[in-house]
Every structure is written in structure tokens, then in C-alpha cells.
Design a protein around this motif. Structure first.
Motif, mmCIF file in Angstrom:
data_model
loop_
_atom_site.group_PDB
_atom_site.id
_atom_site.type_symbol
_atom_site.label_atom_id
_atom_site.label_comp_id
_atom_site.label_asym_id
_atom_site.label_seq_id
_atom_site.Cartn_x
_atom_site.Cartn_y
_atom_site.Cartn_z
ATOM 1 N N GLU A 160 2.720 -8.068 -10.358
ATOM 2 C CA GLU A 160 1.820 -8.495 -9.289
ATOM 3 C C GLU A 160 1.464 -7.363 -8.325
ATOM 4 N N ILE A 161 0.152 -7.109 -8.207
ATOM 5 C CA ILE A 161 -0.363 -6.173 -7.211
ATOM 6 C C ILE A 161 -0.926 -7.014 -6.081
ATOM 7 N N CYS A 162 -0.513 -6.742 -4.851
ATOM 8 C CA CYS A 162 -1.019 -7.512 -3.711
ATOM 9 C C CYS A 162 -1.687 -6.568 -2.721
ATOM 10 N N HIS A 163 -2.921 -6.881 -2.370
ATOM 11 C CA HIS A 163 -3.598 -6.191 -1.276
ATOM 12 C C HIS A 163 -3.900 -7.233 -0.204
ATOM 13 N N ALA A 164 -3.317 -7.074 0.969
ATOM 14 C CA ALA A 164 -3.588 -7.994 2.075
ATOM 15 C C ALA A 164 -4.366 -7.226 3.136
ATOM 16 N N VAL A 165 -5.541 -7.724 3.486
ATOM 17 C CA VAL A 165 -6.448 -6.976 4.349
ATOM 18 C C VAL A 165 -6.791 -7.771 5.596
ATOM 19 N N ALA A 214 -1.547 4.276 -7.280
ATOM 20 C CA ALA A 214 -0.644 4.499 -8.407
ATOM 21 C C ALA A 214 -1.588 4.845 -9.550
ATOM 22 N N GLY A 215 -1.666 6.124 -9.876
ATOM 23 C CA GLY A 215 -2.742 6.600 -10.739
ATOM 24 C C GLY A 215 -2.704 6.073 -12.155
ATOM 25 N N ASP A 216 -1.536 5.529 -12.572
ATOM 26 C CA ASP A 216 -1.471 4.922 -13.898
ATOM 27 C C ASP A 216 -1.915 3.462 -13.853
ATOM 28 N N THR A 217 -2.275 2.988 -12.657
ATOM 29 C CA THR A 217 -2.711 1.606 -12.465
ATOM 30 C C THR A 217 -4.048 1.616 -11.719
ATOM 31 N N SER A 218 -4.889 2.576 -12.044
ATOM 32 C CA SER A 218 -6.169 2.719 -11.339
ATOM 33 C C SER A 218 -6.977 1.435 -11.410
ATOM 34 N N LEU A 254 8.938 2.115 -13.351
ATOM 35 C CA LEU A 254 8.318 1.781 -12.069
ATOM 36 C C LEU A 254 7.582 2.978 -11.483
ATOM 37 N N SER A 255 6.726 2.677 -10.545
ATOM 38 C CA SER A 255 5.913 3.712 -9.927
ATOM 39 C C SER A 255 6.593 4.221 -8.660
ATOM 40 N N TYR A 256 6.666 5.549 -8.541
ATOM 41 C CA TYR A 256 7.197 6.165 -7.326
ATOM 42 C C TYR A 256 6.101 6.215 -6.261
ATOM 43 N N CYS A 257 4.922 6.684 -6.650
ATOM 44 C CA CYS A 257 3.860 6.816 -5.648
ATOM 45 C C CYS A 257 3.342 5.448 -5.229
ATOM 46 N N GLY A 258 3.380 4.470 -6.138
ATOM 47 C CA GLY A 258 2.959 3.117 -5.775
ATOM 48 C C GLY A 258 3.897 2.518 -4.742
ATOM 49 N N VAL A 313 0.969 -3.864 -1.743
ATOM 50 C CA VAL A 313 2.295 -4.061 -2.330
ATOM 51 C C VAL A 313 2.176 -3.844 -3.834
ATOM 52 N N ASP A 314 2.655 -2.682 -4.272
ATOM 53 C CA ASP A 314 2.685 -2.393 -5.705
ATOM 54 C C ASP A 314 3.839 -3.186 -6.314
ATOM 55 N N PRO A 315 3.706 -3.603 -7.578
ATOM 56 C CA PRO A 315 4.818 -4.357 -8.196
ATOM 57 C C PRO A 315 6.143 -3.598 -8.138
#
Lengths: 507, 243
Positions: A450-455, A211-215, A500-504, A469-471
Motif C-alpha cells: 500500500e502506497i498512501c499519499h495524504a494531501v 522510490a525510484g523503483d516504484t515510479s 524494502l525501499s530505503y529512500c521510500g 507513506v511508502d509500504p
């Protein structure tokens, strides 16, 4: 007590994947449903295929009262009874699971594609579609209302403004919206799939453009995960600078949103000032790293660029000026009854609805819900410096605007403090290769929430599954509910109040 | 440093090519002295993310990031950088320029853009930039537009919508591709979920590179296309360098 079936972990803490309890489907359902009913929130829910073609489904829960994260898993063989009926927070997650892996959550009340791509699991499709055909975006069932006086309005994917594509379907009675259904997926670029097998040279820019506005937000979430997997630590100076960059991103976007909200009700003074001030703040990110969006600043092990004493002084001066200008520009709008009248009682989401569907970020805080990763699961610099959470209790456009306004003040104070007391020392530490067979959940409070990255890593330490998971994923449904009973002409205003973000979402 | 490929190897968008070199066939072509020709480096600005990784990786400090914001070109080939900077965009031919030179209405289509190109395209409408003073405006409907401004690699899911929007613009029409994604697919160019940029679907008249391009770069591109600045063929200063 359902908690015992979960393994507990903390934000950006590494866990051997074998420690995650794999429970029977019935236990999994019960645990997730009961936990959410008792106040937990579904943070992530995703699948990883196993060699026996069964799908290992993971759930990550944020336990109530800023408790730890709870993780558990189940093995699904083709079908399983859906959670959504009893747990609305699972709604989009289960649609995503079905679309990606071809499993069927039976009894899901609205099981349809969400991103319109082919199944990732050859030979398995939840809807039995032709595997050789690309699904047509937006071509699906829509909720409809019948009656002689009912009409339907369809908008998008290409919109009137300079904005990402999405399709909005309104069921209206006269001017009043009875229901809004949002169909996305037009922006799907296949990011999660491309991340598997990493990390590699494309991983970092994928994060910066998810999400390029949330780099900064996504890059920070990734780096935290990457560093946790390597058991690496970040130098204190870099940790503080990451916080500075994250708050600059928040300020720039909040200022922009407040200006756009003013613009949507035709109040041009605030719109014009904020349009300019947003740029002034973006240029502070450019001062840090040459990019207005903070590209290249956050790097595994720290930050890509250090600051000099001269830069610190300049940052502080320019930020103070931008903050003064922003406060004045926003004040103009609050002094104007024709603006506040349009914001108040428009697009209201109740606290109960917010809890039920699991909103995050300013949208949740505007419903009076004290939810903020910086406070609930503090990461990086926020473990050492507290940033007060801002809430408001009206749940309307005004609430979402007002929370942003106060958050700007808090972020400015935070940045000034960090820059004044910036630790000395290095800004980039070496990062070892990722640990094999591990799970890490990394959370960041981005400007939308909340931004969640589960790896999950494989035996060689490569990414076996990278869930983002983008907010926006949590919040799009909130916008749909906010529109119920509102005049359709208020849609732009409500939409902008969530922004809200579309690409996110589409990834 | 012949044979060194450090910069090419770290580039996330594979924007750097090393052409020639001691081992290469190309190196002996037209080479009268018999000595192997030195390898040359080519940077494709149409893919470049301006991420700085190549500069950081170069053991000889041979690469620097320039400070010149003028980057827009009229052809895809003009974005391939050798020893010189990009050949900057020249104005539309007289007849088209008479049509659009004083009033250019654009419909913006995001087709997989990450909202950074969109943001720095949109910022030109704010008072700090005010593209309205040049007669340029983003309009709500393709029917009111003289052309499209496209961002993003063109996802397969936006292909049809982009085509329909393009068809809805009355001829003659222009297409402007903004950002690495729209020019070449950029970072996403190998993803099966996208088409590799706007050029795969519609003819492109102006390429504005960057990830995202700076607003100045976008504005400069517009004004060159309309013949408001520039004139004869110009090359951006490849030598200029700011930290």
C-alpha cells in the motif's frame, strides 16, 4: 462505538478539511486504539502546524473488512500521551511526528529519531538538540542484550552489494539473532518538505523518484490525489493504460526479487534467467514511454503517451514470451529441494504479528492476510476489472516468494486483457487547479504494497502538507521481527524476501 | 522565436539556459554587423532528467530527443550542450590505464539515490550484459576496489560514510558519478538535505548522465574510460532522433 468520532471517506475522494472532526486528545487516543484493536489499520498519521503553534495531528484508518477510510484529528500543544504502547502500528509514525515537529509523545517506548534531520518547527525539538547542528545519522541508542556469550554485529550504512544505505544492528547469541534493530535515514532528501507550496514543475519528478523503483506506483498515487482535488476524471483509455504500467512495474520487480532470492541461496539458474527477464519487462515500460522505470508515463489527467495498435501487439507478444520464460525459470527453483529447504520455515512472521504491526503488500499476503488496495479500496481501472488477491499462509520466505510468483501470473493476465479490450478515445484530460482547504487520501497497491499519499491544501489550493507513506514504512519492522531466532547468515535471504525501499522510507 | 523561454521555464531541474538574445549584453559582443545576435540555448546534461517536458513545451518543435546512448564525459563542462552533443569521455592517461584497463574493481555507494541508478548499474552484472567479460566488477569492500561508483546527490546523512569509503580505497583511485543526482544534485540540487552531487565531496573522473542512465550509457562510459572503445575526441550525434 468509536466509529462515530471518525469522518468516513473513500480512496481518492476529496473532503473539505473542515469536515475532519478535531477531537480532544483523550478521544483521539481512544478512537484510534479501539479501532485498531477492532481490526482497523493505521494507514497514515501526520501533523500540520497551526498558526497558534499547536500541531494538528491527523490519523487515517482503514476500517476492517474493506470498509471505508476513517479520518480524525487532534490538536497537540507540545506533548501528548503516546499511542504506541497500546497500538504498535503507531510506533514509527510517532517517532516521525516527534522528529518533524518537535512534539513529544509521552510514554513512547522507543522514542528516537528515525531520519536524523533537524526539526521542521523552529525552536522546537523533541530531544532538546542543538538547532544549529545537523544530527549525526545512526548515532542514537540501540536496543542491546547483555551477557557473556552475547555479541553484537553492526552492518552498514555502506553495504557489500549494489544497494541503498542503512544500518543494521544485530544482537546475537552464537549464530542466532535475538534482536535486529534497523536504523535508516541516510537517504533522507527532504521530499515531503519540498512538496509544500506545490504543485509545481518539480512535483511530478519528485513523485517518480520518491522510490525510484516504484515510479509508476507513487506517480499514480499523486495523480489520483491531484485529480481528486480538481474534481477531474481520467479518460477510460488512460485509466486502463495506468493499470498496465502499474502491473508491468509489479512483474518486473517480482521477477527480479525471485531471481535475487535464488541468488542468495546460490541457485544460479533462476538467478541468471530472472536477471535477464526482469530487464525484458522493464523494456516493456520503455516501449510505453521511453523509460525503463516508466518515468513520464503517468501524468495528472491521464498518461503522457498513447499506444498504437502496433505497440499493443508488440507488448502482448513480448509480455507473453517473458511470462513463459519467467514461469520456467521460477519452476527450476521449485524443482530443487536444496532451494525449497532454505526458503521454508525461514524468516517466519505469524498472522497475529502481521495484524498487530500492520504489514502491507506481499509480506502481509504471505501471512494469510487478504489485504490488497486493488481489492479493498479499488482505484482507477481496478474499480472495473477485478484482479484476484493472492495469499499464502506460511509467513516465511517461501510464502513471500510464492505470493510474488502467483501475482506475476495474475498481472500478466490482467495486462493482456486490458490491452485486448483497450477503450478508444483520448489519453489526457485537462486538470483544474486543486480545491482549497481540502483533504484527500490516495491509495495505490504498489508492488511492495500500500502506497498512501495524504494531501492537505491551504486557502489558495497549494499543498499545505503532503504526507507520503511508502509500504516500506510499515514493513521494515516486519523484517526485524522475521529475523528473531534465525541464524544471522539468513539475513540476506530474509532481507531480499521483503526487499524494502530505503529512500521510500527516508523520503 | 527569439526571447522564448518556454523550455527553460518548464524544466524541473533548471537544466536549460538561454544565453544571449536581443536584450542581452552578450548579444553585441563581437558582433560586427550591428545586428543583435540570436539567443542560444544551453542544456546541462548533468542536470537533465530526460523527462521530455522541454520538447513538449516548445512551440516551434525545435527540440527533439536523440536516440544516441553515448553520453558519458570526463569533465563537468563537457556535459554543457550547445549546438553539438557532449564531448564523449576519453580514456585515462596511459599509466593509469595500464593499471585499470584490464581489471577495474568498483565499490558502489548509493548516497541518496532513488534505486533507479542503482538498479541499472546492478543490471550490468546480469548475464544479458556481463561486465565481468571486460574485467569490470563491483566488489564488496572499498579495500578491494580501484574506485567508487557513486549514485545520488550525496545526502548530508551519507556525507561521512562516503568520505570514509573513499578514504578506504587504495590510491590511485577513480570516481564515477552515475546519474543527474550524483553529477549535480539533479532534481534535488536545491535541497538543503544534500550536497549537490559527488563532486562536492570527492574528485570525479567520469560523469554518466541520465535519470537514470540506460545500462548501455553506463557500460559505454566504463569502456571509454578504460580505452576499450573510442579514442580521439568524439562528439555524440546531436542530430540523431528517434521517437
Amino acid at each position: 462505538m468509536s466509529g462515530r468520532r471518525l469522518v468516513h471517506t473513500e480512496n481518492a475522494e476529496v473532503l473539505p478539511v473542515g469536515d475532519v472532526p478535531v477531537v480532544p486528545v483523550v478521544t483521539f487516543r481512544e478512537t484510534v486504539i479501539d479501532s485498531v484493536r477492532d481490526g482497523a489499520r493505521l494507514v497514515a498519521f501526520f501533523g500540520r502546524p497551526q498558526e497558534d503553534r499547536r500541531l494538528l495531528v491527523f490519523a487515517v484508518l482503514a476500517m476492517p473488512d474493506a470498509g471505508p477510510l476513517g479520518v480524525l484529528a487532534m490538536a497537540v500543544d507540545g506533548r501528548y500521551p503516546a499511542l504506541t504502547g497500546a497500538c504498535p502500528q503507531a510506533h514509527l509514525f510517532e517517532r516521525e511526528l516527534a522528529e518533524q515537529w518537535g512534539v513529544v509523545p509521552e510514554g513512547h517506548p522507543w522514542l528516537k529519531p528515525m531520519r536524523f534531520h533537524r526539526s521542521w518547527q523552529p525552536g522546537r525539538d523533541a530531544w532538546g538538540r542543538d538547532p544549529e547542528q545537523d544530527p549525526r545519522p545512526g548515532v542514537t541508542d540501540f536496543y542491546s542484550v547483555e551477557g557473556e556469550e552475547i555479541h553484537e554485529v553492526a552492518v552498514g550504512p555502506v553495504h557489500a552489494g549494489v544497494i541503498e544505505p542503512g544500518h543494521f544492528r544485530f544482537q546475537c547469541h552464537g549464530e542466532v539473532v535475538l534482536h535486529l534493530e534497523i536504523a535508516l535515514g541516510y537517504q533522507h532528501r527532504g521530499i515531503e518538505r519540498a512538496l509544500v507550496g506545490g504543485p509545481d514543475k518539480r512535483t511530478m519528478p519528485f513523485m517518480e523518484t520518491a522510490a525510484g523503483d516504484t515510479s509508476i506506483g507513487h506517480a499514480t498515487a499523486y495523480c489520483q490525489a491531484r485529480e481528486a482535488l480538481a474534481h477531474s476524471t481520467v479518460p477510460p483509455r488512460a485509466m486502463a493504460l495506468r493499470g498496465v504500467a502499474l502491473e508491468l512495474e509489479r512483474i518486473a520487480n517480482h521477477v527480479g526479487d525471485l531471481g535475487a532470492l535464488a541468488g542468495d541461496v546460490g541457485f544460479l539458474p533462476t538467478a541468471s534467467y530472472c536477471g535477464r527477464i526482469r530487464g525484458d519487462v522493464l523494456n516493456l515500460s520503455a516501449l510505453l514511454c521511453g523509460s525503463r522505470f516508466g518515468r513520464g508515463f503517468i501524468r495528472p489527467g491521464g498518461v503522457g503517451y498513447d499506444v498504437t495498435a502496433g505497440m499493443i501487439a508488440e507488448l502482448q507478444d513480448r509480455l507473453a514470451e517473458a511470462a513463459r520464460d519467467a514461469a520456467e525459470a521460477i519452476g527450476l527453483m521449485w524443482d530443487t529441494p536444496s532451494v525449497t529447504e532454505r526458503f521454508e520455515d525461514t524468516g517466519t512472521v505469524s498472522r497475529e504479528t502481521c495484524m498487530e504491526i500492520g504489514l502491507v503488500g506481499p509480506a502481509a499476503r504471505a501471512c494469510g492476510v487478504d489485504r490488497d488496495v486493488r481489492q479493498d479500496a479499488p482505484f482507477g481501472i481496478y474499480r472495473f476489472t477485478h484482479i484476484p488477491t493472492v495469499t499464502w499462509d506460511t509467513g516465511d520466505v517461501f510464502g513471500r516468494a510464492h505470493v510474488r510468483e502467483i501475482e506475476i501470473l495474475r498481472s500478466v493476465a490482467f495486462i493482456q486483457e486490458q490491452l485486448t479490450n483497450l477503450p478508444r478515445g483520448g489519453t489526457l484530460a485537462a486538470v483544474a487547479p486543486p480545491a482549497p482547504e481540502s483533504l484527500v487520501v490516495s491509495l495505490v497497491e504498489g508492488w511492495r504494497g500500500e502506497i498512501c499519499h495524504a494531501v492537505l491544501t491551504d486557502g489558495a489550493g497549494r499543498f499545505a502538507r503532503y504526507k507520503i507513506v511508502d509500504p516500506s514504512f510499515h514493513n521494515w519492522f516486519g523484517l526485524a521481527l522475521a529475523m528473531r531466532g534465525e541464524p544471522i547468515s539468513d539475513f540476506p535471504l530474509c532481507n531480499k524476501s521483503f526487499n524494502l525501499s530505503y529512500c521510500g522510507h527516508d523520503l | 522565436m527569439d526571447g522564448c523561454r518556454a523550455c527553460a521555464e518548464v524544466c524541473p531541474a533548471d537544466a536549460i539556459r538561454i544565453v544571449g538574445g536581443a536584450e542581452s549584453k552578450e548579444s553585441t559582443r563581437g558582433n560586427e554587423g550591428g545586428r543583435p545576435k540570436k539567443s542560444r540555448m544551453q542544456i546541462d546534461l548533468g542536470r537533465c532528467l530526460f523527462c521530455d517536458e522541454c520538447r513538449a513545451a516548445c512551440p516551434a518543435d525545435a527540440l527533439a530527443c536523440g536516440g544516441d546512448y553515448r553520453l558519458a564525459t570526463r569533465t563537468r563542462e563537457d556535459l554543457l550542450l550547445g549546438a553539438e552533443g557532449p564531448r564523449l569521455a576519453v580514456a585515462l592517461e596511459d599509466k593509469t590505464r595500464r593499471l585499470f584497463g584490464r581489471s577495474l574493481k568498483l565499490r558502489v555507494v548509493s548516497a541518496g539515490g532513488c534505486n533507479a541508478c542503482e538498479a541499472d548499474t546492478n543490471v550490468l552484472t546480469t548475464i544479458g550484459w556481463d561486465i565481468g567479460r571486460f574485467g569490470i566488477q563491483y566488489v564488496a569492500a572499498p579495500r578491494h576496489a580501484d574506485g567508487l561508483l557513486i549514485t545520488g546527490p550525496v545526502t548530508t546523512n551519507m556525507r561521512l560514510a562516503l568520505r570514509k569509503t573513499y578514504d578506504a580505497v587504495p590510491s590511485p583511485k577513480l570516481v564515477i558519478a552515475v546519474g543527474a543526482c550524483a553529477i549535480s544534485g539533479g532534481l534535488y540540487r536545491e535541497q538543503p538535505e544534500q550536497m549537490g552531487g559527488a563532486g562536492a565531496e570527492v574528485p570525479v573522473d567520469l560523469y554518466i548522465p541520465g535519470c537514470p542512465p540506460h545500462p548501455l550509457t553506463i557500460l559505454d562510459g566504463f569502456l571509454r574510460l578504460l580505452g576499450r572503445i573510442g579514442g580521439v575526441r568524439e562528439t555524440a550525434g546531436s542530430g540523431s532522433c528517434e521517437p
